[in-house]
Design an enzyme around this catalytic site. Structure first.
Site, PDB file in Angstrom:
ATOM      1  N   GLU A 131     -37.464 -81.318 128.211  1.00  0.00           N
ATOM      2  CA  GLU A 131     -37.925 -80.145 128.975  1.00  0.00           C
ATOM      3  C   GLU A 131     -37.661 -78.861 128.194  1.00  0.00           C
ATOM      4  O   GLU A 131     -38.498 -77.966 128.139  1.00  0.00           O
ATOM      5  CB  GLU A 131     -37.138 -80.046 130.295  1.00  0.00           C
ATOM      6  CG  GLU A 131     -37.677 -80.848 131.422  1.00  0.00           C
ATOM      7  CD  GLU A 131     -38.919 -80.242 132.027  1.00  0.00           C
ATOM      8  OE1 GLU A 131     -39.929 -80.116 131.308  1.00  0.00           O
ATOM      9  OE2 GLU A 131     -38.896 -79.922 133.213  1.00  0.00           O
ATOM     10  N   THR A 183     -44.740 -72.758 131.351  1.00  0.00           N
ATOM     11  CA  THR A 183     -43.438 -72.576 132.015  1.00  0.00           C
ATOM     12  C   THR A 183     -42.668 -71.426 131.356  1.00  0.00           C
ATOM     13  O   THR A 183     -42.059 -70.593 132.021  1.00  0.00           O
ATOM     14  CB  THR A 183     -42.615 -73.874 131.937  1.00  0.00           C
ATOM     15  OG1 THR A 183     -43.357 -74.885 132.610  1.00  0.00           O
ATOM     16  CG2 THR A 183     -41.262 -73.737 132.599  1.00  0.00           C
TER      17      THR A 183
HETATM   18  N1  HSE Z   1     -37.499 -74.552 137.827  1.00  0.00           N
HETATM   19  C1  HSE Z   1     -38.471 -74.433 136.777  1.00  0.00           C
HETATM   20  C2  HSE Z   1     -39.153 -73.104 136.922  1.00  0.00           C
HETATM   21  C3  HSE Z   1     -39.474 -75.537 136.914  1.00  0.00           C
HETATM   22  O1  HSE Z   1     -39.540 -72.754 138.032  1.00  0.00           O
HETATM   23  O2  HSE Z   1     -39.297 -72.400 135.917  1.00  0.00           O
HETATM   24  C4  HSE Z   1     -40.528 -75.497 135.854  1.00  0.00           C
HETATM   25  O3  HSE Z   1     -41.384 -76.594 136.031  1.00  0.00           O
END
Ligand code: HSE
Length: 309
Positions: A131, A183
């Protein structure tokens, strides 16, 4: 006996799940990525990507599935045994339903099965490294939900403590508009500090959400699906969000929010799931002229080893 071929199915997830930024995750029963790992010449690594593969790298150190597999070896103090991997993508990257997490967990779990590593915490850690490769931060919410299934709470990120609650049955209606959100960009859209009042509101909703999940109260799950930390700042990356939310609620949704870093918008429902799906797709089209892909899922059980030989 030495394992030669492992197949893992690894699911989509909804990170944040309303008030639990970087903490809550909900595992879905579909779609899934399928990772096939075959032992090959020692020290080598090869990756092939099929399915919804647009923009997914095939270099072993850039693809999240193979990268997580390599990290799993490192964390266990083992050499790369040599592998060829096929990643069948069931979801597009940049959708907000945990595409990179599904691949990372798939790669990490497949390598663990190949090497007979039983420790799930190491699998989780290696997946979170996958990730990190994509988003720039090691957040655990998607990978925890994809690995353990159900509704997960990253209760102590330093000590990697994850709590899993099996949710009550409900439907999750997901609409993904035709926009791409990285992201990394969605995280950069967030302020570095938050107002105390907003933090308190989220704390209350998050506590209510955990209670609702434990009491298996779907109406309350919907009622606590609110957020002041991320959604207000990320709405601009999801054109039409307010209209889509309104239309979904009018069609009977119990709660609506942004999936992970977006652009997916998801609604919780006990009934009328088909009507809600149509209302969301129509709202994207009519309010901001965006086509949206939509599907209906249920809470899922997490990544599974489909074949091990
Ligand atoms: N918690 C993370 C965000 C998840 O909201 O940036 C990303 O998929």
């Amino acid at each position: 006996m030495t394992k030669r071929r492992i197949v893992v199915s690894s699911p989509a997830t909804i990170a944040n799940f309303g008030p639990g930024f970087d903490s809550f995750g909900l595992c879905l029963d579909s779609p899934n990525d399928v990772v096939t790992l075959r032992r090959s010449r020692a020290g080598t690594a090869e990756v092939k990507v099929t399915g919804k593969s647009e923009g997914v790298p095939t270099s072993p150190t850039e693809n999240t599935a193979s990268y997580a597999a390599l990290k799993l070896c490192e964390l266990c103090g083992l050499e790369n045994p040599g592998f060829s991997m096929t990643v069948k993508k069931g979801m597009k990257p940049g959708s907000g339903i945990g595409s990179s997490a599904a691949s990372s967990v798939g790669g990490s779990l497949a390598m663990a099965a190949l090497l007979d590593v039983k420790d799930r915490e190491i699998v989780l850690e290696a997946a979170a490294m996958g990730e990190e490769l994509i988003s720039g931060t090691r957040h655990f919410d998607n990978v925890a939900a994809a690995l353990y299934g159900g509704f997960t709470v990253v209760a102590d990120v330093q000590n990697r403590k994850v709590i899993r609650i099996w949710p009550p049955p409900f439907r999750v209606v997901v609409a993904i508009p035709e926009v791409y959100v990285k992201t990394r960009d969605a995280r950069n859209a967030l302020p570095k500090t938050v107002e105390l009042e907003d933090a308190v509101r989220n704390l209350s909703w998050a506590s209510g959400m955990v209670h609702a999940m434990m009491r298996r109260n779907v109406r309350q799950v919907g009622a606590y699906l609110d957020d002041r930390l991320a959604v207000p700042h990320r709405k601009k990356l999801v054109p039409g969000f307010d209209q889509v939310r309104d239309r979904a609620l009018k069609a009977g949704a119990l709660g609506v929010s942004i999936g992970g870093s977006g652009p997916a918008v998801f609604a919780i429902a006990q009934e009328n799931a088909n009507e809600i799906r149509s209302a969301m797709v129509k709202a994207f089209k009519e309010s901001v002229s965006l086509r949206a892909e939509a599907f209906i899922a249920s809470p899922g059980k997490g990544a599974t080893i489909e074949e091990s030989q």
